[in-house]
Motif scaffolding. Structure first.
Motif, PDB file in Angstrom:
ATOM      1  N   PRO A 216       0.887  -0.728  -0.131  1.00 57.50           N
ATOM      2  CA  PRO A 216       0.311  -0.207   0.181  1.00 57.50           C
ATOM      3  C   PRO A 216       0.626   1.228   0.433  1.00 57.50           C
ATOM      4  N   ASN A 217       2.043   1.805   1.190  1.00 60.56           N
ATOM      5  CA  ASN A 217       2.534   2.170   1.207  1.00 60.56           C
ATOM      6  C   ASN A 217       3.534   2.437  -0.729  1.00 60.56           C
ATOM      7  N   HIS A 218       3.996   1.392  -1.070  1.00 60.15           N
ATOM      8  CA  HIS A 218       4.199   1.642  -3.079  1.00 60.15           C
ATOM      9  C   HIS A 218       2.980   2.075  -3.322  1.00 60.15           C
ATOM     10  N   LEU A 219       2.018   2.328  -3.323  1.00 62.24           N
ATOM     11  CA  LEU A 219       1.359   2.399  -4.500  1.00 62.24           C
ATOM     12  C   LEU A 219       0.518   4.068  -3.888  1.00 62.24           C
ATOM     13  N   ASN A 220       0.733   3.717  -2.764  1.00 66.19           N
ATOM     14  CA  ASN A 220       0.501   5.588  -2.355  1.00 66.19           C
ATOM     15  C   ASN A 220       1.553   6.099  -2.986  1.00 66.19           C
ATOM     16  N   ALA A 221       2.452   6.209  -2.370  1.00 70.11           N
ATOM     17  CA  ALA A 221       3.767   6.692  -3.363  1.00 70.11           C
ATOM     18  C   ALA A 221       4.030   7.385  -5.228  1.00 70.11           C
ATOM     19  N   ILE A 222       3.506   6.387  -5.487  1.00 69.23           N
ATOM     20  CA  ILE A 222       3.380   6.235  -7.211  1.00 69.23           C
ATOM     21  C   ILE A 222       2.416   7.089  -7.104  1.00 69.23           C
ATOM     22  N   CYS A 223       0.979   7.239  -6.821  1.00 70.33           N
ATOM     23  CA  CYS A 223       0.132   8.161  -7.371  1.00 70.33           C
ATOM     24  C   CYS A 223       0.024   9.364  -6.949  1.00 70.33           C
ATOM     25  N   LYS A 224       0.666   9.747  -5.379  1.00 66.47           N
ATOM     26  CA  LYS A 224       1.121  11.219  -5.303  1.00 66.47           C
ATOM     27  C   LYS A 224       2.393  11.468  -6.246  1.00 66.47           C
ATOM     28  N   ALA A 225       3.061  10.596  -6.836  1.00 70.79           N
ATOM     29  CA  ALA A 225       4.084  11.330  -7.725  1.00 70.79           C
ATOM     30  C   ALA A 225       3.834  12.052  -9.261  1.00 70.79           C
ATOM     31  N   TYR A 226       2.035  11.263  -9.641  1.00 71.65           N
ATOM     32  CA  TYR A 226       1.750  11.423 -10.776  1.00 71.65           C
ATOM     33  C   TYR A 226       0.219  12.084 -10.494  1.00 71.65           C
ATOM     34  N   ILE A 227      -0.344  12.249  -9.716  1.00 74.48           N
ATOM     35  CA  ILE A 227      -1.194  13.558  -9.711  1.00 74.48           C
ATOM     36  C   ILE A 227      -1.104  13.902  -8.709  1.00 74.48           C
ATOM     37  N   GLY A 228      -0.280  13.764  -7.080  1.00 70.71           N
ATOM     38  CA  GLY A 228      -0.688  14.572  -5.903  1.00 70.71           C
ATOM     39  C   GLY A 228      -1.688  14.079  -5.174  1.00 70.71           C
ATOM     40  N   GLN A 229      -1.994  12.485  -5.818  1.00 70.59           N
ATOM     41  CA  GLN A 229      -3.334  12.525  -4.553  1.00 70.59           C
ATOM     42  C   GLN A 229      -2.693  10.681  -3.601  1.00 70.59           C
ATOM     43  N   SER A 230      -3.111  10.530  -2.619  1.00 67.93           N
ATOM     44  CA  SER A 230      -2.973   8.728  -2.490  1.00 67.93           C
ATOM     45  C   SER A 230      -3.708   8.072  -3.413  1.00 67.93           C
ATOM     46  N   ALA A 231      -3.856   6.676  -3.192  1.00 70.57           N
ATOM     47  CA  ALA A 231      -4.581   5.781  -3.319  1.00 70.57           C
ATOM     48  C   ALA A 231      -6.086   5.980  -2.888  1.00 70.57           C
ATOM     49  N   GLY A 232      -5.912   6.479  -1.783  1.00 70.14           N
ATOM     50  CA  GLY A 232      -7.874   6.440  -0.959  1.00 70.14           C
ATOM     51  C   GLY A 232      -8.322   7.437  -1.574  1.00 70.14           C
ATOM     52  N   GLU A 233      -7.454   8.460  -1.572  1.00 81.46           N
ATOM     53  CA  GLU A 233      -8.225  10.166  -2.488  1.00 81.46           C
ATOM     54  C   GLU A 233      -8.762   9.321  -3.374  1.00 81.46           C
ATOM     55  N   ILE A 234      -7.533   9.040  -4.292  1.00 80.14           N
ATOM     56  CA  ILE A 234      -8.116   8.282  -5.996  1.00 80.14           C
ATOM     57  C   ILE A 234     -10.209   7.428  -5.831  1.00 80.14           C
ATOM     58  N   ILE A 235      -9.905   6.870  -4.979  1.00 76.50           N
ATOM     59  CA  ILE A 235     -11.123   5.976  -5.003  1.00 76.50           C
ATOM     60  C   ILE A 235     -12.173   6.549  -4.080  1.00 76.50           C
ATOM     61  N   ARG A 236     -12.072   7.450  -3.291  1.00 80.80           N
ATOM     62  CA  ARG A 236     -13.321   8.069  -2.770  1.00 80.80           C
ATOM     63  C   ARG A 236     -13.289   8.794  -3.890  1.00 80.80           C
ATOM     64  N   ASN A 237     -12.463   9.742  -4.565  1.00 78.91           N
ATOM     65  CA  ASN A 237     -12.884  10.657  -5.617  1.00 78.91           C
ATOM     66  C   ASN A 237     -13.594  10.562  -6.536  1.00 78.91           C
ATOM     67  N   ARG A 238     -13.515   8.996  -6.975  1.00 76.32           N
ATOM     68  CA  ARG A 238     -13.985   8.082  -7.883  1.00 76.32           C
ATOM     69  C   ARG A 238     -15.554   7.681  -7.452  1.00 76.32           C
ATOM     70  N   ILE A 239     -15.734   7.550  -6.290  1.00 75.71           N
ATOM     71  CA  ILE A 239     -17.134   6.832  -5.598  1.00 75.71           C
ATOM     72  C   ILE A 239     -17.515   8.420  -5.679  1.00 75.71           C
ATOM     73  N   VAL A 240     -17.657   9.134  -5.689  1.00 74.50           N
ATOM     74  CA  VAL A 240     -18.407  11.070  -5.432  1.00 74.50           C
ATOM     75  C   VAL A 240     -18.356  11.334  -6.133  1.00 74.50           C
ATOM     76  N   LEU A 241     -17.651  11.013  -7.323  1.00 76.94           N
ATOM     77  CA  LEU A 241     -17.831  10.848  -8.835  1.00 76.94           C
ATOM     78  C   LEU A 241     -19.073  10.669  -9.396  1.00 76.94           C
ATOM     79  N   GLU A 242     -19.490   9.483  -8.766  1.00 81.07           N
ATOM     80  CA  GLU A 242     -20.393   7.989  -9.857  1.00 81.07           C
ATOM     81  C   GLU A 242     -21.540   8.708  -8.734  1.00 81.07           C
ATOM     82  N   ALA A 243     -21.776   9.031  -7.519  1.00 73.97           N
ATOM     83  CA  ALA A 243     -22.972   9.360  -6.665  1.00 73.97           C
ATOM     84  C   ALA A 243     -23.238  10.981  -7.583  1.00 73.97           C
ATOM     85  N   LYS A 244     -22.666  11.798  -7.493  1.00 75.94           N
ATOM     86  CA  LYS A 244     -23.107  12.990  -8.319  1.00 75.94           C
ATOM     87  C   LYS A 244     -23.528  12.639 -10.087  1.00 75.94           C
TER      88      LYS A 244
END
Length: 288
Positions: A216-244
Motif C-alpha cells: 500500500p505504501n508503494h501504491l500511495n507513493a506512485i499515485c502521489k508522484a503522478y497526480i498528487g493524491q493518495s490511492a485512498g483519495e483516488i478511490i473516494r473521488n471516484r465514488i463521489v463522482l459516481e454519486a454526483k
C-alpha cells in the motif's frame, strides 16, 4: 435515453449508424443547432471530442466548469457527464466515435489506452493546442469531413482519425510529461483501471495493492508522484463522482443510489458524501 436506474444516456447522438459507420463528425456550430434540446446533464456511450476554433461561454464535464478558449480541445470517454452553455459564437469541430471503432482495425485491442486523454481522467481531458499544431490538426479534421461527405472507405477514415489522435498526443504537453519510470506508469494505469472496474465493491487501497503485487505504501507513493493524491483519495473521488452522476437522475431516490454504490445503508452514504463535498446528497441535488 434511459430514464430509470441510470443517468440520462444519449445512446448514439448522431453517430451515423444508418450509413453503417460508427463515427460522426460535424461542424460545431451546426451540431449545436441540431442538438439544442440536449442542454442538460447527460452522458454518452461513445467517445466524444470537440476542438474549438473560436467561441465563448463554458462547458461542464463531470461537474467541473471550463471556460471556452480558441483552439481548446476536450475529450470525453464513455460514461462522463457533461452539458454546455455556449454563447452562440462557437466554431470548430465535434467528433463522436464508438468504443469499438478501431476493434477490427488494430491488432492491439488496448491500443487506445496509450492516449491518456481518452481515459476520462480529469487531469488529461482538456488542453489548448499550441500555435504550431493548429493548422495540421484542423487539416486532418477537414479531411475527415470531406472523406465522410463523399463516402470514402471507412478504413481510410479510421486512419485519418488515428492520425489525428497520434498528432494530438504529440502536441499535448500532458502526453509528453508522462512519468519517466515505465514500471510505475504501468502500475498507476493498472490501478486506475482497477478502480474504474471495482470502486463500488472495493474501497480499500490495500486490496488494490494486493492485486498489483505491491505494498500500500508503494501504491500511495506512485499515485502521489503522478497526480498528487493518495490511492485512498483516488478511490473516494471516484465514488463521489459516481454519486454526483447518479444524483442527476431524479427518478432515483437516495436509498437506491446508496445501494447502487454498495453502501451498507442510506445513513452511511449520506455521511460519506457530506464529508467529501460539504453537502448532503439532497442539498447537492437541489443545486443542479
Amino acid at each position: 435515453m434511459n430514464r430509470k436506474n441510470t443517468i440520462p444516456i444519449i445512446d448514439s447522438c448522431s453517430l451515423d449508424l444508418n450509413n453503417k459507420t460508427t463515427i460522426h463528425i460535424d461542424d460545431l456550430s451546426e451540431y449545436v443547432i441540431k442538438h439544442d434540446n440536449m442542454v442538460f446533464p447527460h452522458k454518452h456511450n461513445f467517445f466524444h471530442f470537440v476542438l474549438f476554433t473560436k467561441g465563448s461561454g463554458n462547458h461542464i464535464i463531470d461537474f467541473n466548469h471550463y471556460k471556452i478558449q480558441p483552439f481548446q480541445i476536450y475529450f470525453m470517454a464513455p460514461g462522463q457527464v457533461h452539458t454546455w452553455n455556449f454563447a452562440g459564437d462557437e466554431a470548430g469541430y465535434v467528433v463522436n466515435f464508438s468504443i469499438d471503432y478501431f476493434q477490427s482495425f488494430l491488432l492491439r485491442t488496448d491500443y487506445l489506452e496509450r492516449f491518456s486523454f481518452l481515459q476520462g481522467k480529469i487531469e488529461h481531458l482538456i488542453f489548448e493546442l499550441e500555435e504550431p499544431c493548429r493548422a495540421q490538426a484542423t487539416n486532418i479534421l477537414d479531411e475527415i469531413l470531406s472523406a465522410k461527405s463523399v463516402g470514402l472507405s471507412e478504413d481510410y477514415i479510421r486512419t485519418l482519425l488515428l492520425q489525428f489522435l497520434l498528432f494530438v498526443s504529440i502536441c499535448s504537453e500532458k502526453e509528453q510529461k508522462e512519468g519517466s519510470n515505465p514500471y510505475n506508469h504501468k502500475i498507476f494505469n493498472s490501478f486506475q483501471q482497477l478502480v474504474e472496474q471495482q470502486f463500488k465493491s472495493t474501497k480499500l487501497p490495500s486490496i488494490y495493492a494486493d492485486q498489483l503485487f505491491i505494498t500500500p505504501n508503494h501504491l500511495n507513493a506512485i499515485c502521489k508522484a503522478y497526480i498528487g493524491q493518495s490511492a485512498g483519495e483516488i478511490i473516494r473521488n471516484r465514488i463521489v463522482l459516481e454519486a454526483k452522476r447518479l444524483l442527476i437522475n431524479r427518478n432515483l431516490n437516495i436509498t437506491e443510489i446508496a445501494n447502487e454504490l454498495q453502501f451498507k445503508d442510506n445513513s452511511y452514504f449520506t455521511k460519506f458524501f457530506k464529508k467529501y463535498t460539504d453537502l448532503t446528497p439532497e442539498e447537492f441535488r437541489k443545486q443542479l
